[in-house]
Structure formats: structure tokens, C-alpha cells
Design a protein around this motif. Structure first.
Motif, PDB file in Angstrom:
ATOM      1  N   TYR A 141      -7.695 -16.212  87.626  1.00 15.44           N
ATOM      2  CA  TYR A 141      -6.703 -16.740  87.040  1.00 15.44           C
ATOM      3  C   TYR A 141      -5.293 -17.133  86.863  1.00 15.44           C
ATOM      4  O   TYR A 141      -5.148 -15.302  86.969  1.00 15.44           O
ATOM      5  CB  TYR A 141      -7.960 -17.076  86.294  1.00 15.44           C
ATOM      6  CG  TYR A 141      -9.574 -17.137  86.471  1.00 15.44           C
ATOM      7  CD1 TYR A 141     -10.416 -18.709  86.495  1.00 15.44           C
ATOM      8  CD2 TYR A 141     -10.179 -16.072  85.354  1.00 15.44           C
ATOM      9  CE1 TYR A 141     -11.222 -18.309  86.746  1.00 15.44           C
ATOM     10  CE2 TYR A 141     -11.263 -16.350  86.075  1.00 15.44           C
ATOM     11  CZ  TYR A 141     -12.128 -17.379  86.301  1.00 15.44           C
ATOM     12  OH  TYR A 141     -13.297 -17.749  86.606  1.00 15.44           O
ATOM     13  N   ASP A 142      -4.961 -17.337  87.008  1.00 20.63           N
ATOM     14  CA  ASP A 142      -3.558 -17.743  86.471  1.00 20.63           C
ATOM     15  C   ASP A 142      -2.986 -17.800  84.781  1.00 20.63           C
ATOM     16  O   ASP A 142      -4.133 -17.827  84.337  1.00 20.63           O
ATOM     17  CB  ASP A 142      -2.765 -19.035  87.675  1.00 20.63           C
ATOM     18  CG  ASP A 142      -3.275 -20.437  86.824  1.00 20.63           C
ATOM     19  OD1 ASP A 142      -3.510 -20.657  85.969  1.00 20.63           O
ATOM     20  OD2 ASP A 142      -2.584 -20.993  87.747  1.00 20.63           O
ATOM     21  N   ALA A 143      -1.852 -17.698  84.471  1.00 19.55           N
ATOM     22  CA  ALA A 143      -1.527 -17.690  82.719  1.00 19.55           C
ATOM     23  C   ALA A 143      -2.457 -18.606  82.411  1.00 19.55           C
ATOM     24  O   ALA A 143      -2.400 -19.395  81.187  1.00 19.55           O
ATOM     25  CB  ALA A 143      -0.196 -17.804  83.088  1.00 19.55           C
TER      26      ALA A 143
ATOM     27  N   THR B  82      -8.338 -21.339  88.326  1.00 18.57           N
ATOM     28  CA  THR B  82      -8.513 -20.555  89.423  1.00 18.57           C
ATOM     29  C   THR B  82      -7.483 -20.272  90.245  1.00 18.57           C
ATOM     30  O   THR B  82      -6.984 -21.137  90.895  1.00 18.57           O
ATOM     31  CB  THR B  82      -9.438 -20.440  89.858  1.00 18.57           C
ATOM     32  OG1 THR B  82     -10.988 -21.216  88.874  1.00 18.57           O
ATOM     33  CG2 THR B  82     -10.272 -20.127  91.178  1.00 18.57           C
ATOM     34  N   ARG B  83      -7.132 -19.134  90.988  1.00 19.87           N
ATOM     35  CA  ARG B  83      -5.951 -18.888  91.795  1.00 19.87           C
ATOM     36  C   ARG B  83      -6.190 -19.467  93.277  1.00 19.87           C
ATOM     37  O   ARG B  83      -7.792 -19.568  93.156  1.00 19.87           O
ATOM     38  CB  ARG B  83      -5.641 -17.493  91.398  1.00 19.87           C
ATOM     39  CG  ARG B  83      -4.756 -17.313  90.615  1.00 19.87           C
ATOM     40  CD  ARG B  83      -4.271 -15.855  90.469  1.00 19.87           C
ATOM     41  NE  ARG B  83      -2.842 -15.325  91.000  1.00 19.87           N
ATOM     42  CZ  ARG B  83      -3.469 -13.644  91.642  1.00 19.87           C
ATOM     43  NH1 ARG B  83      -4.081 -13.019  91.421  1.00 19.87           N
ATOM     44  NH2 ARG B  83      -2.876 -13.221  92.639  1.00 19.87           N
ATOM     45  N   PRO B  84      -5.695 -19.073  94.351  1.00 16.69           N
ATOM     46  CA  PRO B  84      -5.934 -19.715  95.528  1.00 16.69           C
ATOM     47  C   PRO B  84      -6.552 -17.951  95.443  1.00 16.69           C
ATOM     48  O   PRO B  84      -6.047 -17.292  95.701  1.00 16.69           O
ATOM     49  CB  PRO B  84      -4.679 -19.534  96.153  1.00 16.69           C
ATOM     50  CG  PRO B  84      -3.894 -20.356  95.495  1.00 16.69           C
ATOM     51  CD  PRO B  84      -4.214 -19.204  93.962  1.00 16.69           C
ATOM     52  N   PHE B  85      -7.973 -17.978  96.849  1.00 13.86           N
ATOM     53  CA  PHE B  85      -8.417 -16.936  97.125  1.00 13.86           C
ATOM     54  C   PHE B  85      -7.946 -16.084  98.385  1.00 13.86           C
ATOM     55  O   PHE B  85      -6.687 -14.526  97.561  1.00 13.86           O
ATOM     56  CB  PHE B  85      -9.785 -17.502  97.499  1.00 13.86           C
ATOM     57  CG  PHE B  85     -10.569 -15.861  98.225  1.00 13.86           C
ATOM     58  CD1 PHE B  85     -11.075 -15.540  97.623  1.00 13.86           C
ATOM     59  CD2 PHE B  85     -10.784 -16.097  99.946  1.00 13.86           C
ATOM     60  CE1 PHE B  85     -11.381 -14.089  97.667  1.00 13.86           C
ATOM     61  CE2 PHE B  85     -11.441 -15.052 100.069  1.00 13.86           C
ATOM     62  CZ  PHE B  85     -12.137 -13.868  99.352  1.00 13.86           C
TER      63      PHE B  85
END
Length: 113
Positions: A26-28, A32-35
Motif C-alpha cells: 500500500y502507498d502512503a 494498493t500499489r501497482p503489482f
């Protein structure tokens, strides 16, 4: 030690990635962050591991049968990884396009009917 306490203490794939490798999904802002970004972070952290840790963690993350693929992905040269990354990024819509092409015929028409 019974099997319940044994399974509670065993690290799963997400625990290995997050706790042992320090990879965040996860970002700040909590999204969800890109895989592919997660994979890049995992590759960087992977370089700090011993060979024994690599094998153990690969088995936990990918399973017995896919661990060799995971190891290859983690240890591939940066240029090759970037080619793989570009292929993944540019593959958007490929499955749908192939499915459409495969059913764009008389047989596909009959099945839809």
C-alpha cells in the motif's frame, strides 16, 4: 508443539514479503500499489538475502512448484526484468482481444446463439 501453534508461527507469503523483505503493498494514502512496483521492491530486498533464505522464502511465497520461477524473476538481470515489466504493462486487454478473435467465427456465433 501442536499443529495449530505451528501454523500460527509459520510465515506466509505476505508475511515474508512485508515483514522479512520490508515490501509494502500500500502507498502512503492506503491505496494498493501497482503489482510491478511491489515486485521491483521485492527484487531490491532479495539481493540482501543469503542463498538459504532465498530458497526458503521462494518456497513460502510461490510454493514448491513455482519457486524456481520466482527465483528466476528475482535474480534476473535488470535489463531482462525491465523487458518483462514492459510486457506486463503493455499486455492490458490482450486476453479480451484474443478471446474475441477466437470466437469471431461461425462456431462462436453458434455458441452465442
Amino acid at each position: 508443539m501442536n499443529s495449530n501453534s505451528s501454523s500460527k508461527n509459520k510465515l506466509g507469503a505476505l508475511d515474508v514479503l512485508t515483514k522479512k523483505l520490508g515490501v509494502s503493498f500500500y502507498d502512503a494514502s492506503g491505496k494498493t500499489r501497482p503489482f510491478i512496483d511491489v515486485l521491483e521492491d521485492a527484487r531490491q530486498a532479495w539481493q540482501r538475502l543469503s542463498e538459504t533464505e532465498k530458497v526458503s522464502y521462494a518456497k513460502t511465497i510461490a510454493g514448491q512448484y513455482a519457486m524456481s520461477g520466482w527465483l528466476a524473476l528475482m535474480d534476473t538481470a535488470p535489463e531482462k526484468f525491465n523487458q518483462i515489466k514492459d510486457s506486463v504493462i503493455n499486455s492490458s486487454g490482450t486476453a479480451q482481444r484474443v478471446a474475441t478473435e477466437m470466437t469471431d467465427n461461425v462456431e462462436g456465433d453458434v455458441r452465442r446463439l
